[in-house]
Design a protein around this motif. Structure first.
Motif, mmCIF file in Angstrom:
data_model
loop_
_atom_site.group_PDB
_atom_site.id
_atom_site.type_symbol
_atom_site.label_atom_id
_atom_site.label_comp_id
_atom_site.label_asym_id
_atom_site.label_seq_id
_atom_site.Cartn_x
_atom_site.Cartn_y
_atom_site.Cartn_z
ATOM 1 N N GLY A 29 6.723 6.232 4.857
ATOM 2 C CA GLY A 29 7.680 7.299 5.096
ATOM 3 C C GLY A 29 8.993 7.177 4.344
ATOM 4 O O GLY A 29 9.879 8.013 4.497
ATOM 5 N N VAL A 30 9.137 6.149 3.525
ATOM 6 C CA VAL A 30 10.377 5.960 2.758
ATOM 7 C C VAL A 30 10.165 6.549 1.369
ATOM 8 O O VAL A 30 9.305 6.085 0.621
ATOM 9 C CB VAL A 30 10.754 4.463 2.649
ATOM 10 C CG1 VAL A 30 12.034 4.287 1.846
ATOM 11 C CG2 VAL A 30 10.869 3.832 4.025
ATOM 12 N N PRO A 31 10.936 7.591 1.000
ATOM 13 C CA PRO A 31 10.769 8.164 -0.346
ATOM 14 C C PRO A 31 11.193 7.182 -1.434
ATOM 15 O O PRO A 31 12.058 6.331 -1.214
ATOM 16 C CB PRO A 31 11.685 9.394 -0.339
ATOM 17 C CG PRO A 31 12.504 9.323 0.890
ATOM 18 C CD PRO A 31 11.937 8.273 1.788
ATOM 19 N N GLU B 282 0.815 -1.215 0.000
ATOM 20 C CA GLU B 282 0.000 0.000 0.000
ATOM 21 C C GLU B 282 0.848 1.264 0.000
ATOM 22 O O GLU B 282 0.493 2.253 -0.619
ATOM 23 C CB GLU B 282 -0.945 0.018 1.206
ATOM 24 C CG GLU B 282 -2.071 -0.977 1.124
ATOM 25 C CD GLU B 282 -3.040 -0.700 -0.023
ATOM 26 O OE1 GLU B 282 -3.312 0.482 -0.322
ATOM 27 O OE2 GLU B 282 -3.509 -1.666 -0.624
ATOM 28 N N ALA B 283 1.980 1.270 0.711
ATOM 29 C CA ALA B 283 2.784 2.486 0.870
ATOM 30 C C ALA B 283 3.674 2.791 -0.335
ATOM 31 O O ALA B 283 4.325 3.828 -0.357
ATOM 32 C CB ALA B 283 3.632 2.383 2.131
ATOM 33 N N LEU B 284 3.706 1.900 -1.330
ATOM 34 C CA LEU B 284 4.550 2.134 -2.508
ATOM 35 C C LEU B 284 3.721 2.635 -3.677
ATOM 36 O O LEU B 284 2.622 2.143 -3.927
ATOM 37 C CB LEU B 284 5.246 0.838 -2.943
ATOM 38 C CG LEU B 284 6.364 0.308 -2.075
ATOM 39 C CD1 LEU B 284 6.917 -0.984 -2.668
ATOM 40 C CD2 LEU B 284 7.470 1.324 -1.922
ATOM 41 N N PRO B 285 4.267 3.594 -4.451
ATOM 42 C CA PRO B 285 3.571 4.005 -5.677
ATOM 43 C C PRO B 285 3.572 2.855 -6.689
ATOM 44 O O PRO B 285 4.409 1.948 -6.610
ATOM 45 C CB PRO B 285 4.394 5.188 -6.183
ATOM 46 C CG PRO B 285 5.680 5.157 -5.450
ATOM 47 C CD PRO B 285 5.487 4.337 -4.217
ATOM 48 N N MET B 286 2.659 2.894 -7.636
ATOM 49 C CA MET B 286 2.519 1.789 -8.595
ATOM 50 C C MET B 286 3.797 1.513 -9.378
ATOM 51 O O MET B 286 4.118 0.371 -9.654
ATOM 52 C CB MET B 286 1.373 2.058 -9.575
ATOM 53 C CG MET B 286 0.008 1.733 -9.014
ATOM 54 S SD MET B 286 -0.142 0.036 -8.414
ATOM 55 C CE MET B 286 0.004 -0.879 -9.927
ATOM 56 N N ARG C 298 6.838 -14.086 4.503
ATOM 57 C CA ARG C 298 7.984 -13.700 5.318
ATOM 58 C C ARG C 298 8.092 -12.192 5.520
ATOM 59 O O ARG C 298 8.519 -11.730 6.562
ATOM 60 C CB ARG C 298 9.269 -14.234 4.697
ATOM 61 C CG ARG C 298 9.427 -15.720 4.988
ATOM 62 C CD ARG C 298 10.055 -16.486 3.841
ATOM 63 N NE ARG C 298 10.051 -17.917 4.105
ATOM 64 C CZ ARG C 298 9.020 -18.723 3.915
ATOM 65 N NH1 ARG C 298 7.885 -18.259 3.475
ATOM 66 N NH2 ARG C 298 9.123 -20.012 4.181
ATOM 67 N N TRP C 299 7.712 -11.405 4.503
ATOM 68 C CA TRP C 299 7.908 -9.961 4.558
ATOM 69 C C TRP C 299 6.615 -9.165 4.620
ATOM 70 O O TRP C 299 6.630 -7.984 4.911
ATOM 71 C CB TRP C 299 8.736 -9.510 3.354
ATOM 72 C CG TRP C 299 10.159 -9.923 3.473
ATOM 73 C CD1 TRP C 299 10.738 -11.059 2.974
ATOM 74 C CD2 TRP C 299 11.195 -9.226 4.161
ATOM 75 N NE1 TRP C 299 12.067 -11.098 3.313
ATOM 76 C CE2 TRP C 299 12.383 -9.973 4.041
ATOM 77 C CE3 TRP C 299 11.247 -8.030 4.868
ATOM 78 C CZ2 TRP C 299 13.587 -9.575 4.595
ATOM 79 C CZ3 TRP C 299 12.452 -7.630 5.414
ATOM 80 C CH2 TRP C 299 13.600 -8.400 5.284
ATOM 81 N N GLY C 300 5.494 -9.781 4.299
ATOM 82 C CA GLY C 300 4.215 -9.085 4.303
ATOM 83 C C GLY C 300 3.836 -8.619 2.910
ATOM 84 O O GLY C 300 4.607 -8.705 1.973
ATOM 85 N N GLY C 301 2.620 -8.123 2.792
ATOM 86 C CA GLY C 301 2.118 -7.613 1.525
ATOM 87 C C GLY C 301 0.933 -8.421 1.032
ATOM 88 O O GLY C 301 0.642 -9.504 1.527
ATOM 89 N N SER C 302 0.247 -7.867 0.070
ATOM 90 C CA SER C 302 -0.878 -8.553 -0.562
ATOM 91 C C SER C 302 -0.389 -9.241 -1.824
ATOM 92 O O SER C 302 0.354 -8.646 -2.601
ATOM 93 C CB SER C 302 -1.970 -7.552 -0.946
ATOM 94 O OG SER C 302 -2.463 -6.914 0.198
ATOM 95 N N VAL C 303 -0.814 -10.469 -2.028
ATOM 96 C CA VAL C 303 -0.468 -11.194 -3.246
ATOM 97 C C VAL C 303 -1.627 -11.053 -4.212
ATOM 98 O O VAL C 303 -2.749 -11.457 -3.921
ATOM 99 C CB VAL C 303 -0.166 -12.693 -2.963
ATOM 100 C CG1 VAL C 303 0.099 -13.438 -4.263
ATOM 101 C CG2 VAL C 303 0.990 -12.836 -1.997
ATOM 102 N N LEU C 304 -1.354 -10.430 -5.363
ATOM 103 C CA LEU C 304 -2.348 -10.277 -6.413
ATOM 104 C C LEU C 304 -2.083 -11.311 -7.484
ATOM 105 O O LEU C 304 -0.933 -11.538 -7.870
ATOM 106 C CB LEU C 304 -2.280 -8.876 -7.012
ATOM 107 C CG LEU C 304 -2.436 -7.713 -6.035
ATOM 108 C CD1 LEU C 304 -2.333 -6.391 -6.773
ATOM 109 C CD2 LEU C 304 -3.739 -7.808 -5.283
ATOM 110 N N GLU C 305 -3.146 -11.944 -7.959
ATOM 111 C CA GLU C 305 -3.006 -12.997 -8.969
ATOM 112 C C GLU C 305 -3.765 -12.608 -10.230
ATOM 113 O O GLU C 305 -4.876 -12.077 -10.161
ATOM 114 C CB GLU C 305 -3.547 -14.320 -8.430
ATOM 115 C CG GLU C 305 -3.367 -15.473 -9.388
ATOM 116 C CD GLU C 305 -3.778 -16.813 -8.794
ATOM 117 O OE1 GLU C 305 -3.797 -17.788 -9.555
ATOM 118 O OE2 GLU C 305 -4.078 -16.889 -7.601
ATOM 119 N N GLY C 306 -3.149 -12.877 -11.377
ATOM 120 C CA GLY C 306 -3.799 -12.626 -12.657
ATOM 121 C C GLY C 306 -4.758 -13.761 -12.981
ATOM 122 O O GLY C 306 -4.353 -14.918 -13.048
ATOM 123 N N THR C 307 -6.031 -13.429 -13.152
ATOM 124 C CA THR C 307 -7.048 -14.429 -13.482
ATOM 125 C C THR C 307 -7.786 -13.966 -14.742
ATOM 126 O O THR C 307 -7.536 -12.869 -15.254
ATOM 127 C CB THR C 307 -8.072 -14.594 -12.336
ATOM 128 O OG1 THR C 307 -8.815 -13.379 -12.211
ATOM 129 C CG2 THR C 307 -7.385 -14.926 -11.021
#
Length: 154
Positions: free
Chosen positions: A105-107, A56-60, A78-87
């Motif tokens: 907060g990380v540019p 969420e915190a990263l630009p596309m 292990r690191w977190g995040g949402s996994v999006l799958e192409g269907t």
């Protein structure tokens, strides 16, 4: 001994074929295929059966690239995040994992390269942050200085 020599022979043939294809590719002039056009595709589109991790915190334009779904789940667990799958219906969220990867907060210009980590210390200017490194070194620095580790998947 026969298995070892056969394996070595097969490896030598494979290397010779790779080297031969590289020489052929380098030998062709860049103008050899003028009818080929660069097709601009939307960033991070997934083919059927491919996955990617979304933060969420990263630009596309900074999101991790598409990868095999098994690998995406392994990294996200292990690191977190949402996994999006192409269907066939488009991109769908296959899973969401909590993890330690927090890009808040990380540019964008301070993100580590793909496959690298970086210790991020709150309250320190981006130009003064520790450099990107392997994850073990970043974890050591983050523990010593009271920061967090951010990882950019391949």
């Amino acid at each position: 001994m026969t298995k070892l020599s056969a394996s070595g022979f097969a490896t030598a043939i494979a290397l010779a074929m790779i080297a031969g294809s590289a020489i052929t590719l380098r030998g062709e002039p860049a103008e050899a295929a003028p009818d080929m056009a660069i097709i601009e595709a939307p960033m991070n589109t997934l083919e059927l059966g491919q996955c990617r991790i979304h933060y969420e915190a990263l630009p596309m334009d900074q999101q991790p690239a598409a990868m095999e779904c098994e690998h995406a789940h392994w990294v996200a667990q292990r690191w977190g995040g949402s996994v999006l799958e192409g269907t066939a219906d488009g991109e769908v969220e296959a899973a969401a994992y909590d993890g330690r990867n927090d890009f808040t907060g990380v540019p964008s210009e301070a993100l580590p390269r793909r496959g690298y980590c970086r210790a991020w210390i709150e309250g320190v200017e981006a130009s003064e942050q520790p450099a990107e490194s392997d994850c073990r070194a970043a974890r050591t620095v983050a523990n010593e200085r009271g920061g967090r580790v951010i990882f950019m998947p391949l």
